[in-house]
Design a protein around this motif. Structure first.
Motif, PDB file in Angstrom:
ATOM      1  N   LYS A  74       0.839  -1.202   0.000  1.00  0.00           N
ATOM      2  CA  LYS A  74       0.000   0.000   0.000  1.00  0.00           C
ATOM      3  C   LYS A  74       0.870   1.247   0.000  1.00  0.00           C
ATOM      4  O   LYS A  74       2.052   1.221   0.328  1.00  0.00           O
ATOM      5  N   ILE A  79      -3.651   3.808   0.874  1.00  0.00           N
ATOM      6  CA  ILE A  79      -4.392   3.168  -0.210  1.00  0.00           C
ATOM      7  C   ILE A  79      -3.636   1.930  -0.695  1.00  0.00           C
ATOM      8  O   ILE A  79      -2.475   2.020  -1.094  1.00  0.00           O
ATOM      9  N   ALA A 121      -8.302   2.424  -4.754  1.00  0.00           N
ATOM     10  CA  ALA A 121      -9.139   2.556  -3.560  1.00  0.00           C
ATOM     11  C   ALA A 121     -10.534   1.995  -3.791  1.00  0.00           C
ATOM     12  O   ALA A 121     -11.107   1.332  -2.920  1.00  0.00           O
ATOM     13  N   ASN A 124     -10.411  -1.788  -3.757  1.00  0.00           N
ATOM     14  CA  ASN A 124     -10.117  -2.318  -2.426  1.00  0.00           C
ATOM     15  C   ASN A 124     -11.142  -1.882  -1.381  1.00  0.00           C
ATOM     16  O   ASN A 124     -10.930  -2.084  -0.177  1.00  0.00           O
ATOM     17  N   GLN A 126     -11.956   0.937  -0.206  1.00  0.00           N
ATOM     18  CA  GLN A 126     -11.502   1.961   0.746  1.00  0.00           C
ATOM     19  C   GLN A 126     -12.260   3.257   0.469  1.00  0.00           C
ATOM     20  O   GLN A 126     -11.716   4.239  -0.005  1.00  0.00           O
ATOM     21  N   TYR A 129     -11.446   7.166   0.974  1.00  0.00           N
ATOM     22  CA  TYR A 129     -10.551   7.926   0.108  1.00  0.00           C
ATOM     23  C   TYR A 129     -11.265   8.476  -1.131  1.00  0.00           C
ATOM     24  O   TYR A 129     -10.643   9.127  -1.961  1.00  0.00           O
TER      25      TYR A 129
END
Length: 288
Positions: A74, A79, A121, A124, A126, A129
């Motif tokens: 990452k 990220i 991002a 994944n 996330q 973000y």
């Protein structure tokens, strides 16, 4: 050229089958840019297969996959990498060099920050973000809908076509904006005034956060509309309230600038017919 093949012996690239995402779509586009002809097979799994002389990505747990238990690295900002991020990290500089980009390292960082890491991002999950940025969501819309009679391969090919056009445009945009930032920084460093003049319109919003000359308050651009745009870039000031009015004739009278064409209601943009008037407007605005 990207060809979807059904036989592993005919493939030189391998990725996963099933629902596709922006990361492997853009990974495929980047690989085509680097390697040329891509004969791609999409497989549900690769365990036990002979993958010698095959470039495998987004599947199999290798260098360009991120589905391992501990993912695959990452960034410092948190990220995680997806397949496109892993490929960009390894091949991005080489690719930009191959296409003859200027300011290669800065263009690389720009693309990573503005595009690649948001695809990462998104893939994944996330979501924290992604509050102020959207990755290319058109890719997922190319997956077959429940009421469509098309195959995943047909949807994949459609996504590749759209992504290829987007990639070409975005690369052009990134190279142009990085060059514009360099021009703006250089010109503002050279001026002794609190304004800088440019003979054409340039994207400036990212540049103003990177200026080394903190004395600069205004940027003046020769507009495509055959006039001059004066931008206030100092957050603490605006154009005078007396000219931020709907009546342009009254604004001309008060400023004594007869070819004043436009005043933004937010007080951050004015337009004049001539450069001389643009400079006079800046000086008028600085008068106490």
């Amino acid at each position: 050229m990207i060809n979807i093949v059904k036989n592993l012996d005919n493939a030189n690239f391998v990725t996963h089958a099933g629902k596709f995402h922006a990361d492997e779509i853009f990974a495929t586009i980047l690989l085509e840019e680097i390697y040329g002809e891509i004969n791609l097979i999409r497989l549900p799994e690769v365990d036990g297969l002979n993958l010698d002389n095959k470039f495998v990505y987004d599947i199999g747990g290798g260098e360009f996959d991120h589905h391992q238990k501990n993912r695959n690295g990452k960034r410092k900002n948190g990220i995680y990498y997806s397949s496109i991020g892993l490929l960009w990290k390894k091949y991005g500089i080489r690719y930009l060099n191959d296409i003859g980009a200027k300011n290669i390292n800065k263009v690389y960082e720009y693309l990573d920050k503005e595009l690649i890491q948001y695809i990462d991002a998104t893939d994944n999950m996330q979501m924290e973000y992604l509050k102020s940025k959207t990755s290319p969501d058109f890719v997922k819309l190319c997956n077959p809908e429940w009421n469509e009679n098309i195959t995943e391969e047909e949807g994949f090919i459609h996504a590749l076509k759209l992504a290829d056009e987007f990639w070409t445009i975005y690369i052009k945009h990134a190279i142009a904006e990085v060059e514009a930032i360099e021009i703006i920084i250089k010109k503002t460093n050279e001026t002794k005034e609190n304004y800088a003049i440019f003979d054409k319109e340039l994207p400036y919003r990212k540049a103003i956060n990177l200026l080394e000359n903190k004395n600069i308050k205004y940027l003046i651009f020769k507009s495509k509309r055959e006039c001059y745009d004066i931008m206030v870039i100092d957050e603490k000031i605006k154009f005078k309230k007396e000219i931020i009015i709907n009546d342009i004739k009254q604004a001309r009278k008060l400023s004594k600038i007869n070819d004043l064409l436009y005043v933004d209601t937010h007080g951050k943009l004015c337009c004049t017919e001539t450069l001389d008037s643009a400079i006079r407007l800046v000086k008028y605005n600085d008068e106490k």
